[in-house]
Design a protein around this motif. Structure first.
Motif, short mmCIF file in Angstrom:
data_model
loop_
_atom_site.label_atom_id
_atom_site.label_comp_id
_atom_site.label_asym_id
_atom_site.label_seq_id
_atom_site.Cartn_x
_atom_site.Cartn_y
_atom_site.Cartn_z
N TRP A 52 -15.92 59.51 37.23
CA TRP A 52 -15.95 58.10 36.86
C TRP A 52 -15.45 57.24 38.02
CZ3 TRP A 52 -17.90 54.37 34.20
CH2 TRP A 52 -17.18 53.22 33.86
N GLU B 34 -10.93 55.70 30.73
CA GLU B 34 -11.85 55.06 31.68
C GLU B 34 -11.44 53.61 31.96
OE1 GLU B 34 -15.94 55.53 30.65
OE2 GLU B 34 -15.89 57.72 30.90
N THR C 111 -20.51 49.27 34.67
CA THR C 111 -19.32 50.14 34.61
C THR C 111 -18.49 49.83 33.37
OG1 THR C 111 -18.11 48.59 36.06
CG2 THR C 111 -19.20 50.47 37.12
#
Length: 217
Positions: A160, A95, A88
């Motif tokens: 996300w 993000e 990730t």
């Protein structure tokens, strides 16, 4: 009524798991600060990283008092937690703050739930090292700002966030597989036997958190 006394190994395992989480969070935030669009935001993430390493030290010191080397307490959980962060990696600032807001918060919710099975001072220690609300508020404000600047960002960040939760749950399974059994006993002890209720509460909190930041669950 005081909490039942969990097995000593369970306390060590939980503190080791939390300590490793703090250590890896420090490394992640310090590295992700380079993606900040300006020095103010870079400093804000740097402050968050500093809080993580300070929390790690408190946990490591407590493990030392219990006669356990922090490395030994953390060792079983290195692979699954590192795998989560490796899978990730944020691509941009939006993000970065979404990972801090969503990923860290669901972990905090889980730890807050199971801390009730601990006796003092370990119960309060775990509660103390949970992320401060001002950091969540900062991250949520940054997400809303990004969406305001470009409404299309909401869809990408929502996807996300869902990926972050999916990866977290996947790695949680690996944590359970790595566990020596004492931590699992702690999690299911007493009121925590209501595992379905636990996950309902986690899901409800996550859904509310997503909505507050302008994201779709």
């Amino acid at each position: 009524m005081s909490a039942p006394t969990p097995p000593g190994d369970a306390v060590v395992d939980l503190l080791g798991l939390v300590a490793l989480g703090e250590l890896l969070a420090f490394e992640r935030m310090a590295a992700d600060a380079r993606l900040a669009p300006d020095l103010r935001r870079r400093a804000a993430l740097g402050e968050m990283a500093a809080a993580e390493i300070a929390n790690y030290r408190r946990l490591a010191d407590r493990l030392g008092v219990l006669g356990v080397l922090p490395d030994d307490a953390m060792a079983a959980y290195v692979e699954p937690l590192q795998a989560y962060h490796d899978s990730t990696e944020p691509r941009d600032w939006a993000e970065v703050v979404t990972k801090a807001y969503v990923g860290d918060a669901i972990t905090d919710d889980f730890l807050r739930e199971i801390a009730g099975a601990l006796r003092e001072p370990d119960r309060q220690l775990v509660l103390d090292v949970l992320h401060e609300s001002r950091y969540a508020e900062f991250a949520a404000a940054e997400i809303r700002l990004a969406i305001s600047a470009d409404p299309k960002v909401a869809g990408r960040l929502s996807m996300w966030a869902r990926r972050l939760v999916g990866e977290a749950l996947s790695q949680a399974g690996r944590v359970a597989a790595a566990d020596r059994g004492a931590l699992t006993t702690l999690i299911t002890q007493g009121e925590q036997m209501d595992v379905a209720g636990l996950f309902r509460r986690l899901t409800t909190a996550h859904t509310a958190r997503m909505a507050a930041a302008g994201l779709n669950n």
